[in-house]
Design an enzyme around this catalytic site. Sequence first.
Site, PDB file in Angstrom:
ATOM      1  N   GLU A  45       0.824  -1.205   0.000  1.00 22.91           N
ATOM      2  CA  GLU A  45       0.000   0.000   0.000  1.00 22.91           C
ATOM      3  C   GLU A  45       0.861   1.258   0.000  1.00 22.91           C
ATOM      4  O   GLU A  45       0.558   2.227  -0.705  1.00 22.91           O
ATOM      5  CB  GLU A  45      -0.928   0.002   1.217  1.00 22.91           C
ATOM      6  CG  GLU A  45      -2.060  -1.006   1.140  1.00 22.91           C
ATOM      7  CD  GLU A  45      -3.037  -0.716   0.011  1.00 22.91           C
ATOM      8  OE1 GLU A  45      -3.256   0.469  -0.306  1.00 22.91           O
ATOM      9  OE2 GLU A  45      -3.572  -1.672  -0.555  1.00 22.91           O
ATOM     10  N   TYR A 130      -6.888   6.086   4.617  1.00 23.07           N
ATOM     11  CA  TYR A 130      -7.035   5.194   3.469  1.00 23.07           C
ATOM     12  C   TYR A 130      -6.166   3.949   3.626  1.00 23.07           C
ATOM     13  O   TYR A 130      -6.633   2.815   3.459  1.00 23.07           O
ATOM     14  CB  TYR A 130      -6.689   5.918   2.163  1.00 23.07           C
ATOM     15  CG  TYR A 130      -6.727   4.981   0.981  1.00 23.07           C
ATOM     16  CD1 TYR A 130      -7.927   4.718   0.333  1.00 23.07           C
ATOM     17  CD2 TYR A 130      -5.581   4.316   0.550  1.00 23.07           C
ATOM     18  CE1 TYR A 130      -7.982   3.820  -0.726  1.00 23.07           C
ATOM     19  CE2 TYR A 130      -5.619   3.420  -0.502  1.00 23.07           C
ATOM     20  CZ  TYR A 130      -6.826   3.181  -1.136  1.00 23.07           C
ATOM     21  OH  TYR A 130      -6.874   2.287  -2.176  1.00 23.07           O
ATOM     22  N   ASP A 148     -11.377   5.434  -3.089  1.00 19.78           N
ATOM     23  CA  ASP A 148     -10.261   6.097  -3.754  1.00 19.78           C
ATOM     24  C   ASP A 148     -10.765   6.713  -5.060  1.00 19.78           C
ATOM     25  O   ASP A 148     -11.978   6.747  -5.324  1.00 19.78           O
ATOM     26  CB  ASP A 148      -9.105   5.118  -3.983  1.00 19.78           C
ATOM     27  CG  ASP A 148      -9.443   4.024  -5.001  1.00 19.78           C
ATOM     28  OD1 ASP A 148     -10.606   3.953  -5.470  1.00 19.78           O
ATOM     29  OD2 ASP A 148      -8.536   3.231  -5.330  1.00 19.78           O
ATOM     30  N   CYS A 196     -13.583   0.792 -15.712  1.00 18.31           N
ATOM     31  CA  CYS A 196     -14.155   2.137 -15.608  1.00 18.31           C
ATOM     32  C   CYS A 196     -13.068   3.176 -15.396  1.00 18.31           C
ATOM     33  O   CYS A 196     -13.159   4.043 -14.532  1.00 18.31           O
ATOM     34  CB  CYS A 196     -15.173   2.168 -14.467  1.00 18.31           C
ATOM     35  SG  CYS A 196     -16.366   3.517 -14.577  1.00 18.31           S
ATOM     36  N   CYS A 202     -16.270  -0.696 -21.075  1.00 16.39           N
ATOM     37  CA  CYS A 202     -17.436  -1.386 -20.527  1.00 16.39           C
ATOM     38  C   CYS A 202     -17.631  -2.767 -21.140  1.00 16.39           C
ATOM     39  O   CYS A 202     -17.711  -3.776 -20.425  1.00 16.39           O
ATOM     40  CB  CYS A 202     -18.690  -0.547 -20.754  1.00 16.39           C
ATOM     41  SG  CYS A 202     -18.503   1.201 -20.367  1.00 16.39           S
ATOM     42  N   CYS A 207     -17.936  -5.442 -18.081  1.00 12.38           N
ATOM     43  CA  CYS A 207     -18.313  -4.767 -16.835  1.00 12.38           C
ATOM     44  C   CYS A 207     -19.607  -5.355 -16.271  1.00 12.38           C
ATOM     45  O   CYS A 207     -20.630  -5.413 -16.964  1.00 12.38           O
ATOM     46  CB  CYS A 207     -18.495  -3.273 -17.059  1.00 12.38           C
ATOM     47  SG  CYS A 207     -19.123  -2.406 -15.593  1.00 12.38           S
TER      48      CYS A 207
END
Length: 305
Positions: A45, A130, A148, A196, A202, A207
């Site tokens: 992270e 976060y 995010d 996205c 898509c 999606c």
Amino acid sequence: MTEAAAHLPDDADAVRAALIEWYQADHREYPWRQTDDAYEILVSEVMSQQTQLDRVVDAWEAFLDEWPTAGKLAAADRADVVGFWTDHSLGYNNRAKYLHEAAGQVVAEYDGTFPETPTELQELMGVGPYTANAVASFAFNNGDAVVDTNVKRVLYRTLDVPDEDDTFAAVASELMADDESRVWNNAIMELGGVACGKQPRCDESGCPWRAWCHAYEVGDFTAPDVPTQPDFEGSRRQMRGRVISTLREFDALSLDELGPRVRVDYAPDGEYGREWLRGLLSDLEDDGLVETEADSEETLARLRT
């Protein structure tokens, strides 16, 4: 009905199930997705902040080869950790410093065992809301909904959520499947990263939310402004990294010895001269990475140990 609930489709359970099924069927195989070790996830992270994930893989694996546990990292020389960061062009060297200090906290304050909640994880140096939530989610399945840039884009387009941080957070929380923060947060971030993005894919990505997506229905794929990462080449981030790399090789250097090693066009009184270099050193002093010593004749810079 709450404002958040008002943005959810009537068949929200089907929305949740479709996303998880899509993610579990096929997703990018980053190595930190194959572990629930809190230390390994924290390293991923921190490295991933404003750095493309594909660039992080080699650095993450090499870092864990060098310092496989929080205890090993805590015992390391901080200059070596910062030097690793610089050598792998991860930028923002203070992140290496904070990661080193967080490992020390885990050892000294938590007996080597990571705290498990977002609130407790925020007590670690350099770990904000976060990152704390991500570690709690991916290591302990004990997090809240991650929000995010990718998640905001998905919610804005799919559910027509207004560009308001509080509303994004509320809708994300309402939508997240109960007690499934690990798979849910991975899945919705994957949706934003693969299907996205700024340029939506898509149909190509299959999606799973096309049936519910407002943007897909009306053909308008605008989204909130997304901050762009500044160019690394020639940036102050790159120059700070060069300062650190150079000082690792020498006990101490004067400004005019250090400057040409940082920029080939260094000129003491020029645009990239002593005042410019003092600015870089000041930033690095604020981060606790270097120290300077001035006498009547010159200023010396060295790594802080």
